[in-house]
Scaffold this motif. Structure first.
Motif, PDB file in Angstrom:
ATOM      1  N   HIS A 110       0.847  -1.189   0.000  1.00 20.94           N
ATOM      2  CA  HIS A 110       0.000   0.000   0.000  1.00 20.94           C
ATOM      3  C   HIS A 110       0.891   1.251   0.000  1.00 20.94           C
ATOM      4  O   HIS A 110       1.906   1.286   0.687  1.00 20.94           O
ATOM      5  CB  HIS A 110      -0.880  -0.011   1.251  1.00 20.94           C
ATOM      6  CG  HIS A 110      -1.745   1.181   1.419  1.00 20.94           C
ATOM      7  ND1 HIS A 110      -2.923   1.343   0.730  1.00 20.94           N
ATOM      8  CD2 HIS A 110      -1.608   2.285   2.209  1.00 20.94           C
ATOM      9  CE1 HIS A 110      -3.486   2.482   1.091  1.00 20.94           C
ATOM     10  NE2 HIS A 110      -2.712   3.066   1.983  1.00 20.94           N
ATOM     11  N   PRO A 111       0.545   2.303  -0.758  1.00 15.47           N
ATOM     12  CA  PRO A 111       1.353   3.532  -0.766  1.00 15.47           C
ATOM     13  C   PRO A 111       1.071   4.389   0.475  1.00 15.47           C
ATOM     14  O   PRO A 111       0.360   5.400   0.421  1.00 15.47           O
ATOM     15  CB  PRO A 111       0.898   4.225  -2.044  1.00 15.47           C
ATOM     16  CG  PRO A 111      -0.525   3.788  -2.229  1.00 15.47           C
ATOM     17  CD  PRO A 111      -0.568   2.352  -1.740  1.00 15.47           C
ATOM     18  N   PHE A 112       1.620   3.979   1.613  1.00 18.35           N
ATOM     19  CA  PHE A 112       1.317   4.645   2.880  1.00 18.35           C
ATOM     20  C   PHE A 112       1.693   6.123   2.853  1.00 18.35           C
ATOM     21  O   PHE A 112       2.771   6.503   2.375  1.00 18.35           O
ATOM     22  CB  PHE A 112       2.074   3.972   4.025  1.00 18.35           C
ATOM     23  CG  PHE A 112       1.451   2.693   4.499  1.00 18.35           C
ATOM     24  CD1 PHE A 112       0.361   2.716   5.338  1.00 18.35           C
ATOM     25  CD2 PHE A 112       1.968   1.467   4.113  1.00 18.35           C
ATOM     26  CE1 PHE A 112      -0.223   1.534   5.792  1.00 18.35           C
ATOM     27  CE2 PHE A 112       1.407   0.284   4.557  1.00 18.35           C
ATOM     28  CZ  PHE A 112       0.305   0.313   5.400  1.00 18.35           C
TER      29      PHE A 112
ATOM     30  N   ALA B  81      -2.596  10.513   6.986  1.00 18.69           N
ATOM     31  CA  ALA B  81      -3.829  10.088   6.322  1.00 18.69           C
ATOM     32  C   ALA B  81      -4.134   8.614   6.555  1.00 18.69           C
ATOM     33  O   ALA B  81      -5.297   8.231   6.772  1.00 18.69           O
ATOM     34  CB  ALA B  81      -3.746  10.386   4.827  1.00 18.69           C
ATOM     35  N   ASP B  82      -3.103   7.737   6.544  1.00 18.53           N
ATOM     36  CA  ASP B  82      -3.359   6.305   6.651  1.00 18.53           C
ATOM     37  C   ASP B  82      -3.594   5.828   8.077  1.00 18.53           C
ATOM     38  O   ASP B  82      -3.811   4.630   8.298  1.00 18.53           O
ATOM     39  CB  ASP B  82      -2.225   5.515   5.992  1.00 18.53           C
ATOM     40  CG  ASP B  82      -2.441   5.366   4.491  1.00 18.53           C
ATOM     41  OD1 ASP B  82      -3.541   4.925   4.104  1.00 18.53           O
ATOM     42  OD2 ASP B  82      -1.539   5.714   3.716  1.00 18.53           O
ATOM     43  N   HIS B  83      -3.599   6.742   9.050  1.00 18.66           N
ATOM     44  CA  HIS B  83      -4.091   6.372  10.376  1.00 18.66           C
ATOM     45  C   HIS B  83      -5.611   6.184  10.351  1.00 18.66           C
ATOM     46  O   HIS B  83      -6.178   5.540  11.233  1.00 18.66           O
ATOM     47  CB  HIS B  83      -3.752   7.447  11.413  1.00 18.66           C
ATOM     48  CG  HIS B  83      -2.291   7.602  11.697  1.00 18.66           C
ATOM     49  ND1 HIS B  83      -1.413   6.547  11.700  1.00 18.66           N
ATOM     50  CD2 HIS B  83      -1.555   8.711  12.023  1.00 18.66           C
ATOM     51  CE1 HIS B  83      -0.190   6.984  12.000  1.00 18.66           C
ATOM     52  NE2 HIS B  83      -0.260   8.284  12.193  1.00 18.66           N
ATOM     53  N   ALA B  84      -6.281   6.753   9.355  1.00 14.20           N
ATOM     54  CA  ALA B  84      -7.739   6.690   9.258  1.00 14.20           C
ATOM     55  C   ALA B  84      -8.194   5.313   8.795  1.00 14.20           C
ATOM     56  O   ALA B  84      -7.387   4.447   8.448  1.00 14.20           O
ATOM     57  CB  ALA B  84      -8.231   7.778   8.306  1.00 14.20           C
ATOM     58  N   ALA B  85      -9.515   5.115   8.746  1.00 15.15           N
ATOM     59  CA  ALA B  85     -10.093   3.840   8.345  1.00 15.15           C
ATOM     60  C   ALA B  85      -9.974   3.623   6.844  1.00 15.15           C
ATOM     61  O   ALA B  85      -9.995   4.581   6.055  1.00 15.15           O
ATOM     62  CB  ALA B  85     -11.561   3.777   8.765  1.00 15.15           C
ATOM     63  N   HIS B  86      -9.859   2.360   6.446  1.00 18.80           N
ATOM     64  CA  HIS B  86      -9.790   1.934   5.049  1.00 18.80           C
ATOM     65  C   HIS B  86     -10.972   0.995   4.811  1.00 18.80           C
ATOM     66  O   HIS B  86     -10.836  -0.228   4.868  1.00 18.80           O
ATOM     67  CB  HIS B  86      -8.463   1.228   4.760  1.00 18.80           C
ATOM     68  CG  HIS B  86      -7.265   2.078   5.030  1.00 18.80           C
ATOM     69  ND1 HIS B  86      -6.814   2.328   6.307  1.00 18.80           N
ATOM     70  CD2 HIS B  86      -6.437   2.757   4.194  1.00 18.80           C
ATOM     71  CE1 HIS B  86      -5.744   3.103   6.249  1.00 18.80           C
ATOM     72  NE2 HIS B  86      -5.506   3.380   4.980  1.00 18.80           N
TER      73      HIS B  86
ATOM     74  N   GLY C  89       7.390  -3.649   2.463  1.00 13.12           N
ATOM     75  CA  GLY C  89       6.792  -2.333   2.286  1.00 13.12           C
ATOM     76  C   GLY C  89       5.453  -2.190   2.959  1.00 13.12           C
ATOM     77  O   GLY C  89       4.587  -1.450   2.495  1.00 13.12           O
ATOM     78  N   GLY C  90       5.259  -2.885   4.087  1.00 14.16           N
ATOM     79  CA  GLY C  90       4.006  -2.837   4.817  1.00 14.16           C
ATOM     80  C   GLY C  90       3.039  -3.940   4.444  1.00 14.16           C
ATOM     81  O   GLY C  90       1.972  -4.046   5.043  1.00 14.16           O
TER      82      GLY C  90
ATOM     83  N   SER D 148      -1.959  -8.698   5.181  1.00 13.18           N
ATOM     84  CA  SER D 148      -2.485  -7.433   5.687  1.00 13.18           C
ATOM     85  C   SER D 148      -1.516  -6.314   5.352  1.00 13.18           C
ATOM     86  O   SER D 148      -0.329  -6.538   5.119  1.00 13.18           O
ATOM     87  CB  SER D 148      -2.692  -7.499   7.202  1.00 13.18           C
ATOM     88  OG  SER D 148      -1.437  -7.555   7.875  1.00 13.18           O
ATOM     89  N   HIS D 149      -2.036  -5.100   5.305  1.00 15.39           N
ATOM     90  CA  HIS D 149      -1.216  -3.901   5.286  1.00 15.39           C
ATOM     91  C   HIS D 149      -1.006  -3.517   6.753  1.00 15.39           C
ATOM     92  O   HIS D 149      -1.978  -3.319   7.490  1.00 15.39           O
ATOM     93  CB  HIS D 149      -1.908  -2.779   4.522  1.00 15.39           C
ATOM     94  CG  HIS D 149      -2.177  -3.117   3.082  1.00 15.39           C
ATOM     95  ND1 HIS D 149      -1.170  -3.408   2.191  1.00 15.39           N
ATOM     96  CD2 HIS D 149      -3.340  -3.218   2.392  1.00 15.39           C
ATOM     97  CE1 HIS D 149      -1.692  -3.663   0.998  1.00 15.39           C
ATOM     98  NE2 HIS D 149      -3.002  -3.566   1.101  1.00 15.39           N
TER      99      HIS D 149
END
Length: 374
Positions: free
Chosen positions: A37-39, A43-48, A175-176, A188-189
């Motif tokens: 995932h392009p972390f 922003a990526d602390h939020a829900a996906h 890469g996560g 998982s990411h």
């Protein structure tokens, strides 16, 4: 299995017990964790919410001004049920939300826990997609500037904490992308904030104390994970006094042997992470404790070795009785608690604290329940 990861499958396993709709969305409708995932942060602390499973996992070891020691865990889970509900009602179920909250009073050797499982519904539980904020009733985590603000309370215990990351996020795996099994998408990411300065208040049995210490945060999102034959996992997050951290987990097969998708990450004092493959470390269990509630037997002391990095640590539970009985919401009980570590790290004597999670010792095997492609 994966840090914080840890426990999460529990979500998908428990979803069926919360009266979901008759026809759940097939897993193929949800986005799969296939490529990194392009972390981007924050922003990526939020829900996906295009992935079916997600959790925000916080643990920490804190001390009061009088020296009393405490551990805590607060985890928010989101499990997708219907990707795009046809019913426009605010009561329509898209996601179920679960939360686990526990406090370990280490000096008193007392453990307090509570869990919640709620529909998203009309706001009683949820997670925002535009910023970090997840809640389940009056339990909540939100980003306030650079600080992660945690609040939770029960009749017996409560926390009101501010957490500030001292290091940048560490991406696990490739890469996560943290692969949990051989099938495409069973991954998982996954990233962590491995050292978070923490201060605030804790209430135990009516007494409120100022506390300070270190916390750890895991965030993972995915759609499927473990495969048939994978029983559960043993997962460690350790913060050492040389300013380094270690996340390491062993996925256990039904035979008891370690699965080749076991993995870990070593984090140096500057915050740089280095991935560990399954054949670069060993986890050797020692003393055990039998739960008087579930009858499960857990190892409460371990030897952790990463020979090519000169790491050998003796890890033991702050006290044995730190089992979370969440069978009413997930059908599963698991051990998750504060631990202490001491040993050698690249020729230097180190000590530290952390958290250990052990799943798959009580109840059914976890493998196959969230197998990809179903």
């Amino acid at each position: 299995m994966t840090s914080g990861i840890a426990m999460l499958l529990l979500l998908g396993l428990g979803a069926a017990s919360a009266d979901p709709p008759d026809h759940q969305t097939p897993l193929s409708m949800w986005r799969q964790a296939i490529e990194p995932h392009p972390f981007q942060f924050p922003a990526d602390h939020a829900a996906h919410d295009d992935y079916r499973i997600e959790w925000w996992y916080y643990t920490g070891n804190l001390a009061a001004s009088d020296g009393r020691q405490f551990g805590y865990q607060l985890t928010f889970f989101r499990t997708g049920v219907v990707y795009a509900p046809e019913n426009p009602s605010r009561w329509a179920i898209r996601d179920l939300h679960m939360a686990h909250f526990a406090v370990s009073d280490i000096d008193a050797a007392e453990f307090f826990m509570q869990d919640r499982l709620r529909r998203e519904g009309v706001g009683g539980a949820g997670a925002r997609t535009d910023r970090l904020e997840a809640w389940n009733g009056d339990w909540r985590v939100k980003l306030d500037g650079d600080a992660h603000r945690l609040r939770a309370e029960t009749d017996a215990v409560a926390i009101d904490l501010n957490l500030l990351a001292l290091k940048p996020p560490v991406l696990h795996g490739r890469g996560g992308l943290s692969q949990k099994g051989p099938s495409v998408g069973n991954a998982s990411h996954y990233y962590s904030l491995t050292r978070m300065q923490t201060d605030g208040k804790i209430r135990v049995r009516g007494e409120t104390l100022d506390v300070a210490g270190l916390s750890w945060m895991d965030h993972e999102f995915s759609t499927s994970f473990l495969e048939p034959g994978q029983q559960g996992w043993d997962w460690f997050s350790l913060q050492l006094d040389n300013d380094c951290e270690l996340m390491i987990y062993r996925i256990r097969r039904g035979s008891g042997e370690a699965d080749r998708h076991s993995a870990g990450t070593v984090v140096d004092a500057a915050g740089k992470g280095a991935a560990l493959a399954h054949d670069e470390f060993t986890l050797e269990p020692g003393r055990t404790w039998k739960s008087p509630v579930t009858g499960a037997v857990y190892a409460t002391s371990w030897t952790v070795r990463v020979e090519n990095r000169g790491i050998e640590l003796e890890v033991e539970a702050a006290f044995p009785a730190q089992e979370l009985d969440t069978r009413a919401t997930t059908g599963i009980a698991y051990w998750e608690g504060s631990v202490r570590a001491r040993g050698q790290w690249d020729g230097r004597t180190v000590t530290g604290r952390g958290y250990l999670e052990m799943t798959g010792y009580a109840g059914r095997a976890l493998g196959g329940s969230l197998e990809g492609g179903r």
